[in-house]
Write a protein that holds these residues in place. Structure first.
Motif, PDB file in Angstrom:
ATOM      1  N   GLU B 110     -17.200  42.758  28.042  1.00 34.26           N
ATOM      2  CA  GLU B 110     -16.457  42.714  26.790  1.00 34.26           C
ATOM      3  C   GLU B 110     -17.387  42.274  25.680  1.00 34.26           C
ATOM      4  OE1 GLU B 110     -13.267  40.084  27.727  1.00 34.26           O
ATOM      5  OE2 GLU B 110     -12.341  41.561  29.061  1.00 34.26           O
ATOM      6  N   ASN B 111     -17.064  42.730  24.479  1.00 36.26           N
ATOM      7  CA  ASN B 111     -17.925  42.441  23.346  1.00 36.26           C
ATOM      8  C   ASN B 111     -17.033  42.283  22.120  1.00 36.26           C
ATOM      9  OD1 ASN B 111     -20.297  42.090  21.947  1.00 36.26           O
ATOM     10  ND2 ASN B 111     -21.190  44.054  22.573  1.00 36.26           N
ATOM     11  N   THR B 112     -17.598  41.814  21.032  1.00 42.60           N
ATOM     12  CA  THR B 112     -16.788  41.719  19.829  1.00 42.60           C
ATOM     13  C   THR B 112     -17.607  42.145  18.619  1.00 42.60           C
ATOM     14  OG1 THR B 112     -15.382  40.275  18.535  1.00 42.60           O
ATOM     15  CG2 THR B 112     -17.325  39.287  19.507  1.00 42.60           C
ATOM     16  N   LEU B 113     -16.965  42.277  17.491  1.00 45.58           N
ATOM     17  CA  LEU B 113     -17.635  42.814  16.308  1.00 45.58           C
ATOM     18  C   LEU B 113     -18.058  41.716  15.335  1.00 45.58           C
ATOM     19  CD1 LEU B 113     -15.461  45.898  15.282  1.00 45.58           C
ATOM     20  CD2 LEU B 113     -17.669  45.917  16.443  1.00 45.58           C
ATOM     21  N   VAL B 114     -19.121  42.018  14.583  1.00 45.97           N
ATOM     22  CA  VAL B 114     -19.533  41.119  13.505  1.00 45.97           C
ATOM     23  C   VAL B 114     -19.872  41.944  12.269  1.00 45.97           C
ATOM     24  CG1 VAL B 114     -20.499  39.397  15.077  1.00 45.97           C
ATOM     25  CG2 VAL B 114     -21.987  41.170  14.145  1.00 45.97           C
ATOM     26  N   ALA B 115     -19.867  41.282  11.127  1.00 45.85           N
ATOM     27  CA  ALA B 115     -20.427  41.863   9.910  1.00 45.85           C
ATOM     28  C   ALA B 115     -21.686  41.066   9.617  1.00 45.85           C
ATOM     29  CB  ALA B 115     -19.446  41.762   8.755  1.00 45.85           C
ATOM     30  N   LEU B 116     -22.763  41.739   9.300  1.00 44.92           N
ATOM     31  CA  LEU B 116     -24.010  41.030   9.033  1.00 44.92           C
ATOM     32  C   LEU B 116     -24.807  41.729   7.943  1.00 44.92           C
ATOM     33  CD1 LEU B 116     -26.106  43.074  10.465  1.00 44.92           C
ATOM     34  CD2 LEU B 116     -25.741  41.724  12.488  1.00 44.92           C
ATOM     35  N   CYS B 117     -25.854  41.048   7.477  1.00 40.57           N
ATOM     36  CA  CYS B 117     -26.776  41.661   6.529  1.00 40.57           C
ATOM     37  C   CYS B 117     -28.183  41.200   6.878  1.00 40.57           C
ATOM     38  CB  CYS B 117     -26.415  41.282   5.095  1.00 40.57           C
ATOM     39  SG  CYS B 117     -26.487  39.530   4.764  1.00 40.57           S
ATOM     40  N   ALA B 118     -29.176  41.788   6.227  1.00 41.32           N
ATOM     41  CA  ALA B 118     -30.552  41.365   6.459  1.00 41.32           C
ATOM     42  C   ALA B 118     -30.723  39.918   6.002  1.00 41.32           C
ATOM     43  CB  ALA B 118     -31.505  42.280   5.701  1.00 41.32           C
ATOM     44  N   ALA B 119     -31.634  39.196   6.646  1.00 37.33           N
ATOM     45  CA  ALA B 119     -31.842  37.789   6.306  1.00 37.33           C
ATOM     46  C   ALA B 119     -32.287  37.625   4.850  1.00 37.33           C
ATOM     47  CB  ALA B 119     -32.867  37.181   7.257  1.00 37.33           C
ATOM     48  N   GLU B 120     -32.945  38.669   4.285  1.00 39.16           N
ATOM     49  CA  GLU B 120     -33.424  38.571   2.895  1.00 39.16           C
ATOM     50  C   GLU B 120     -32.325  38.859   1.882  1.00 39.16           C
ATOM     51  OE1 GLU B 120     -35.253  41.410   4.685  1.00 39.16           O
ATOM     52  OE2 GLU B 120     -35.924  39.718   5.871  1.00 39.16           O
ATOM     53  N   LEU B 190     -30.498  46.324   8.608  1.00 39.66           N
ATOM     54  CA  LEU B 190     -31.547  45.307   8.494  1.00 39.66           C
ATOM     55  C   LEU B 190     -32.746  45.781   7.685  1.00 39.66           C
ATOM     56  CD1 LEU B 190     -31.474  43.656  12.032  1.00 39.66           C
ATOM     57  CD2 LEU B 190     -30.241  43.045   9.944  1.00 39.66           C
ATOM     58  N   SER B 191     -32.837  47.091   7.422  1.00 43.11           N
ATOM     59  CA  SER B 191     -34.007  47.588   6.705  1.00 43.11           C
ATOM     60  C   SER B 191     -33.838  47.458   5.189  1.00 43.11           C
ATOM     61  CB  SER B 191     -34.275  49.045   7.081  1.00 43.11           C
ATOM     62  OG  SER B 191     -33.242  49.868   6.585  1.00 43.11           O
ATOM     63  N   ARG B 192     -32.712  46.925   4.743  1.00 40.71           N
ATOM     64  CA  ARG B 192     -32.477  46.876   3.304  1.00 40.71           C
ATOM     65  C   ARG B 192     -31.704  45.622   2.910  1.00 40.71           C
ATOM     66  NH1 ARG B 192     -31.476  51.657   2.149  1.00 40.71           N
ATOM     67  NH2 ARG B 192     -30.152  51.234   0.388  1.00 40.71           N
ATOM     68  N   ARG B 193     -31.803  45.285   1.628  1.00 43.68           N
ATOM     69  CA  ARG B 193     -31.134  44.067   1.153  1.00 43.68           C
ATOM     70  C   ARG B 193     -29.778  44.325   0.530  1.00 43.68           C
ATOM     71  NH1 ARG B 193     -36.396  41.741  -1.627  1.00 43.68           N
ATOM     72  NH2 ARG B 193     -35.981  43.617  -2.804  1.00 43.68           N
ATOM     73  N   ASP B 194     -29.467  45.615   0.250  1.00 42.02           N
ATOM     74  CA  ASP B 194     -28.212  45.886  -0.461  1.00 42.02           C
ATOM     75  C   ASP B 194     -27.140  46.438   0.478  1.00 42.02           C
ATOM     76  OD1 ASP B 194     -29.358  48.280   0.048  1.00 42.02           O
ATOM     77  OD2 ASP B 194     -29.402  48.998  -2.019  1.00 42.02           O
ATOM     78  N   ALA B 195     -27.311  46.170   1.789  1.00 39.40           N
ATOM     79  CA  ALA B 195     -26.361  46.720   2.750  1.00 39.40           C
ATOM     80  C   ALA B 195     -25.733  45.640   3.610  1.00 39.40           C
ATOM     81  CB  ALA B 195     -27.055  47.728   3.647  1.00 39.40           C
ATOM     82  N   LYS B 208     -31.332  38.290  15.762  1.00 38.28           N
ATOM     83  CA  LYS B 208     -30.891  37.095  15.049  1.00 38.28           C
ATOM     84  C   LYS B 208     -31.850  36.632  13.953  1.00 38.28           C
ATOM     85  CE  LYS B 208     -28.604  32.924  16.591  1.00 38.28           C
ATOM     86  NZ  LYS B 208     -28.413  31.995  17.694  1.00 38.28           N
ATOM     87  N   ASN B 209     -33.154  36.717  14.232  1.00 42.83           N
ATOM     88  CA  ASN B 209     -34.147  36.209  13.287  1.00 42.83           C
ATOM     89  C   ASN B 209     -34.224  37.026  11.998  1.00 42.83           C
ATOM     90  OD1 ASN B 209     -34.783  34.278  15.159  1.00 42.83           O
ATOM     91  ND2 ASN B 209     -36.422  35.518  16.070  1.00 42.83           N
ATOM     92  N   GLU B 210     -33.802  38.283  12.082  1.00 44.43           N
ATOM     93  CA  GLU B 210     -33.887  39.137  10.892  1.00 44.43           C
ATOM     94  C   GLU B 210     -32.542  39.290  10.202  1.00 44.43           C
ATOM     95  OE1 GLU B 210     -35.860  42.877  12.477  1.00 44.43           O
ATOM     96  OE2 GLU B 210     -35.752  41.515  14.177  1.00 44.43           O
ATOM     97  N   ALA B 211     -31.497  38.746  10.799  1.00 45.42           N
ATOM     98  CA  ALA B 211     -30.155  39.025  10.291  1.00 45.42           C
ATOM     99  C   ALA B 211     -29.424  37.747   9.873  1.00 45.42           C
ATOM    100  CB  ALA B 211     -29.345  39.737  11.357  1.00 45.42           C
ATOM    101  N   ARG B 212     -28.446  37.909   8.987  1.00 41.34           N
ATOM    102  CA  ARG B 212     -27.559  36.789   8.657  1.00 41.34           C
ATOM    103  C   ARG B 212     -26.140  37.209   8.992  1.00 41.34           C
ATOM    104  NH1 ARG B 212     -28.207  35.966   3.336  1.00 41.34           N
ATOM    105  NH2 ARG B 212     -30.064  34.752   3.770  1.00 41.34           N
ATOM    106  N   LEU B 213     -25.488  36.354   9.765  1.00 44.51           N
ATOM    107  CA  LEU B 213     -24.114  36.625  10.181  1.00 44.51           C
ATOM    108  C   LEU B 213     -23.172  36.316   9.024  1.00 44.51           C
ATOM    109  CD1 LEU B 213     -22.358  37.380  12.641  1.00 44.51           C
ATOM    110  CD2 LEU B 213     -22.165  34.954  13.117  1.00 44.51           C
ATOM    111  N   LEU B 214     -22.344  37.278   8.662  1.00 45.07           N
ATOM    112  CA  LEU B 214     -21.397  37.066   7.567  1.00 45.07           C
ATOM    113  C   LEU B 214     -20.002  36.747   8.094  1.00 45.07           C
ATOM    114  CD1 LEU B 214     -22.439  39.996   5.193  1.00 45.07           C
ATOM    115  CD2 LEU B 214     -23.141  37.597   5.084  1.00 45.07           C
ATOM    116  N   LEU B 215     -19.628  37.435   9.152  1.00 50.38           N
ATOM    117  CA  LEU B 215     -18.266  37.259   9.675  1.00 50.38           C
ATOM    118  C   LEU B 215     -18.216  37.730  11.109  1.00 50.38           C
ATOM    119  CD1 LEU B 215     -15.280  36.602   8.971  1.00 50.38           C
ATOM    120  CD2 LEU B 215     -15.012  38.974   8.258  1.00 50.38           C
ATOM    121  N   LYS B 216     -17.549  36.932  11.961  1.00 47.26           N
ATOM    122  CA  LYS B 216     -17.387  37.348  13.354  1.00 47.26           C
ATOM    123  C   LYS B 216     -15.909  37.515  13.635  1.00 47.26           C
ATOM    124  CE  LYS B 216     -18.536  36.199  18.088  1.00 47.26           C
ATOM    125  NZ  LYS B 216     -18.410  35.132  19.061  1.00 47.26           N
TER     126      LYS B 216
END
Lengths: 226, 268
Positions: B110-120, B190-195, B208-216
């Motif tokens: 089982e797995n769940t969804l997240v919303a994330l963006c690039a760390a930058e 992760l390749s862009r800052r506006d996504a 994890k190191n390249e991403a920021r978790l916004l919502l789980k």
């Protein structure tokens, strides 16, 4: 919902725009390669051919690096955002880069077929170099140049690998004929995929047919060569 | 003359290549298990595969892609021994075609969804979908919402959240950028800052190191069924790998990658 008609029109528009973009630099480089001897000629020739032999995905990845935030043409380097990635501009960039080699190579052949003696005659009549190019070389190479444009256009129409990497596959925004077929196939939407396939076949056939007609006529009229 | 020799040489090299390809084409297929797996399993299954190869005399060949692509490939021609889908619908599709053995089908993970963006990127964590939809990102990267499980799940998640007259999915429709599988979605995000991207929790953990978790989304449950195909039923290595992915060692690896183990497997 995005109609097939819109996707086709958009794709044709982007392909035409790409050819418009590469026309002038393409003709210039093709002419240089055909007529002039200079240091680094073979390097230039190899560089312009590169997108033809590289996997389109490699070109796409390279372009992604170039236009990324930190890339050579990215906002961090330029100080402003060109807004290329995931927009229609990325489609045009990918199409232009991928069509460039075939355009230059075909255009170079067209210039190769123009007899240099005719250009010399123009010069002895007192025409400037630019004038000779404009009123002697260009008209004599015209058919070949149109063939170059058609082949480049066809290459752009079919571009997929590089496009999908830098422009994505956004319906109504960056989706092309090629990526629409990909999406339809992956979704198992056979009806759309088949329709799109027919469109691709028709457009492709039309272009190849036109190119053949052009080159045939050139042979028949002899192109001024004995 | 020189040109002729060149052509002869080229033909010779091409033919040699063809012969060599023919020789190695089916090498080791007796001892090989072919696994078609949802692309979200890429990291974890490869690790399990290495462990399996070290523990047995068999080899594993993986084909990772969106579950939809794998399902269609399976139905077109059964070249796989094991199929692991990221949702029930595609497993149903393959099962109905008779290509997988129904008796062996079971829920694995089982797995769940997240919303994330690039760390930058500039956004910070949000507390719900409405807040997420109000962020000023230019594109929302998702997997194909019609066919790819991760995309279908994303649509399901956002469609259930009301926004004014409509729902969050409809409100974000203009900004969607669909891609062919969840790893492509992750890479695009992760390749862009506006996504902003919607991917699995496990994808976030892997990068994890390249991403920021916004919502789980903790209430959401993506289910991964596994089954042996018809050809897999007849092959020893397939049976061995089928049991191996349900062993404690393999389940431990899945857990490390952030998956939850389906209750049926755990109680066995």
């Amino acid at each position: 919902m995005e109609t097939i008609y819109e996707t086709v029109v958009r794709t044709i528009g982007w392909a035409s725009f790409s050819i418009g973009l590469i026309c002038v630099p393409g003709v210039a480089i093709a002419y240089l390669l055909s007529r002039k001897e200079f240091a680094g000629k073979h390097v230039l020739s190899a560089l312009t051919t590169l997108p033809l032999v590289l996997p389109p995905t490699a070109v796409g990845y390279l372009l992604l690096k170039v236009f990324a935030d930190y890339g050579l043409l990215g906002p961090d380097t330029l100080g402003f955002d060109l807004r290329v990635l995931l927009t229609w501009k990325a489609v045009v960039v990918a199409c232009s880069v991928m069509a460039f080699p075939i355009f230059v190579r075909t255009a170079k052949l067209a210039f190769d077929e123009v007899d240099p003696r005719l250009e010399d005659m123009g010069r002895t009549l007192g025409m400037s170099g630019w004038r000779v190019f404009y009123s002697v070389t260009l008209p004599l190479a015209a058919r070949g140049l149109v063939a170059a444009m058609l082949l480049g256009f066809a290459r752009s129409m079919g571009e997929f690998g590089a496009t999908v990497i830098i422009a994505g596959n956004i319906p109504g925004k960056t989706q092309t004929l090629a990526s629409a077929i990909f999406t339809a196939q992956q979704r198992g939407d056979d009806a759309s995929a088949t329709t799109l396939l027919w469109v691709a076949l028709l457009v492709g056939f039309g272009i190849v047919y036109a190119t053949e007609r052009l080159s045939l006529r050139r042979v028949n009229t002899g192109g001024g060569r004995a | 003359m020189v040109a002729n020799r060149g052509i002869v040489g080229f033909v010779a090299v091409t033919m040699l290549g063809a012969v060599l390809t023919g020789c190695f084409w089916n090498r080791g297929s007796e001892k090989e298990v072919v696994v078609f797996a949802a692309s979200s399993l890429n990291g974890s299954l490869q690790e399990i595969g290495r462990l399996f190869e070290a523990a047995t005399e068999y080899r594993v060949a993986f084909n990772f892609a969106g579950s939809n692509v794998l399902a269609r490939q399976l139905v077109a021609s059964v070249e796989a021994d094991i199929y692991i889908s990221a949702d029930d619908q595609w497993m149903d599709f393959v099962e109905e075609s008779g290509e997988v053995h129904s008796e062996t089908r079971r829920d694995l993970l089982e797995n769940t969804l997240v919303a994330l963006c690039a760390a930058e990127a500039t956004w910070g964590p949000v507390s719900n979908v409405s807040e997420l939809a109000e962020l000023d990102f230019r594109v929302l990267c998702v997997s194909d919402p019609v066919a790819v499980p991760a995309g279908r799940y994303a649509r399901q998640w956002l469609s259930n959240v009301g926004m004014g007259q409509t729902n969050a999915w409809a409100a974000l429709a203009e900004r969607l950028s669909p891609s062919s599988d969840v790893k492509a979605t992750l890479a695009q995000t992760l390749s862009r800052r506006d996504a902003v991207g919607i991917v699995y929790w496990t994808d976030y953990l892997e990068r994890k190191n390249e991403a920021r978790l916004l919502l789980k989304n903790d209430e959401f449950e993506a289910r991964y069924p596994i089954a042996l195909t018809r050809s897999g039923m007849e092959k020893q290595p397939a049976g061995a790998f089928f049991r191996f992915v349900q062993s404690d060692a393999a389940l431990e690896i899945f857990r490390n990658y952030g998956f939850a183990i389906a209750s049926m497997v755990e109680s066995e």
